[in-house]
Design a protein around this motif. Structure first.
Motif, PDB file in Angstrom:
ATOM      1  N   ASN A  83       0.966  -1.012  -0.055  1.00  0.00           N
ATOM      2  CA  ASN A  83       0.210   0.073  -0.259  1.00  0.00           C
ATOM      3  C   ASN A  83       0.919   1.106   0.122  1.00  0.00           C
ATOM      4  O   ASN A  83       2.147   1.224   0.195  1.00  0.00           O
ATOM      5  CB  ASN A  83      -0.878  -0.086   1.175  1.00  0.00           C
ATOM      6  N   SER A  84       0.217   2.315  -0.266  1.00  0.00           N
ATOM      7  CA  SER A  84       0.973   3.668  -0.316  1.00  0.00           C
ATOM      8  C   SER A  84       2.363   3.519  -1.126  1.00  0.00           C
ATOM      9  O   SER A  84       3.270   4.005  -0.737  1.00  0.00           O
ATOM     10  CB  SER A  84       1.276   4.064   1.176  1.00  0.00           C
ATOM     11  N   LEU A  85       2.158   2.981  -2.470  1.00  0.00           N
ATOM     12  CA  LEU A  85       3.428   2.701  -2.959  1.00  0.00           C
ATOM     13  C   LEU A  85       4.186   4.066  -3.681  1.00  0.00           C
ATOM     14  O   LEU A  85       3.357   4.923  -3.820  1.00  0.00           O
ATOM     15  CB  LEU A  85       3.102   1.927  -4.359  1.00  0.00           C
ATOM     16  N   LYS A  86       5.454   3.921  -3.518  1.00  0.00           N
ATOM     17  CA  LYS A  86       6.111   4.978  -4.188  1.00  0.00           C
ATOM     18  C   LYS A  86       6.828   4.727  -5.042  1.00  0.00           C
ATOM     19  O   LYS A  86       7.386   3.701  -5.444  1.00  0.00           O
ATOM     20  CB  LYS A  86       7.080   5.427  -2.855  1.00  0.00           C
ATOM     21  N   PRO A  87       7.485   5.694  -5.977  1.00  0.00           N
ATOM     22  CA  PRO A  87       8.047   5.403  -7.250  1.00  0.00           C
ATOM     23  C   PRO A  87       9.625   4.813  -6.868  1.00  0.00           C
ATOM     24  O   PRO A  87       9.979   3.989  -7.625  1.00  0.00           O
ATOM     25  CB  PRO A  87       8.546   6.811  -7.742  1.00  0.00           C
ATOM     26  N   GLU A  88      10.125   4.793  -5.687  1.00  0.00           N
ATOM     27  CA  GLU A  88      11.076   4.214  -5.229  1.00  0.00           C
ATOM     28  C   GLU A  88      11.204   2.666  -4.973  1.00  0.00           C
ATOM     29  O   GLU A  88      11.973   1.871  -4.817  1.00  0.00           O
ATOM     30  CB  GLU A  88      11.936   4.778  -4.068  1.00  0.00           C
TER      31      GLU A  88
END
Length: 122
Positions: A83-88
């Motif tokens: 969840n709350s995925l980030k580009p990194e």
């Protein structure tokens, strides 16, 4: 043990994905199971793991509070809810299994599945 990962794809930042890793050949409960990832140009790194048969759960600091690992023994499958995925978080994600632990040297890990690509767009 043969491991088959699934569930990768393209998602926008802030979104969610669930990865699955199905095992065949042996009972998953007898192994420590988990996930690693490898971003372009970087080394493979630990993400999360569960020790054998209801044992302790571990997460990398970078994913704590956002990712959840779980095991379905009846389906011989381990999941990674992201969840709350980030580009990194963009990387190829690999599931892995070991008769003892996934917290030691990567070179010591017994079994690897083929990776599944997760791409997080900004």
């Amino acid at each position: 043990v043969q491991l088959q990962a699934s569930g990768g794809g393209l998602v926008q930042a802030g979104g969610s994905l669930r990865l699955g890793c199905a095992a065949s050949g042996r009972t998953f409960g007898n192994y420590a199971v988990g996930w690693f990832r490898q971003a372009p140009g970087k080394e493979r790194e630990f993400v999360a793991s569960i020790r054998r048969s209801g044992g302790s759960i571990y997460y990398a600091d970078s994913v704590k509070g956002r990712f959840t690992i779980s095991r379905d023994s009846a389906k011989n499958t381990v999941y990674l809810q992201m969840n709350s995925l980030k580009p990194e978080d963009t990387a190829v994600y690999y599931c892995a299994a070991d008769t003892y632990t996934l917290r030691g040297p990567i070179s010591d890990i017994d079994y690897w599945g083929k990776g599944t690509l997760v791409t997080v767009s900004s």
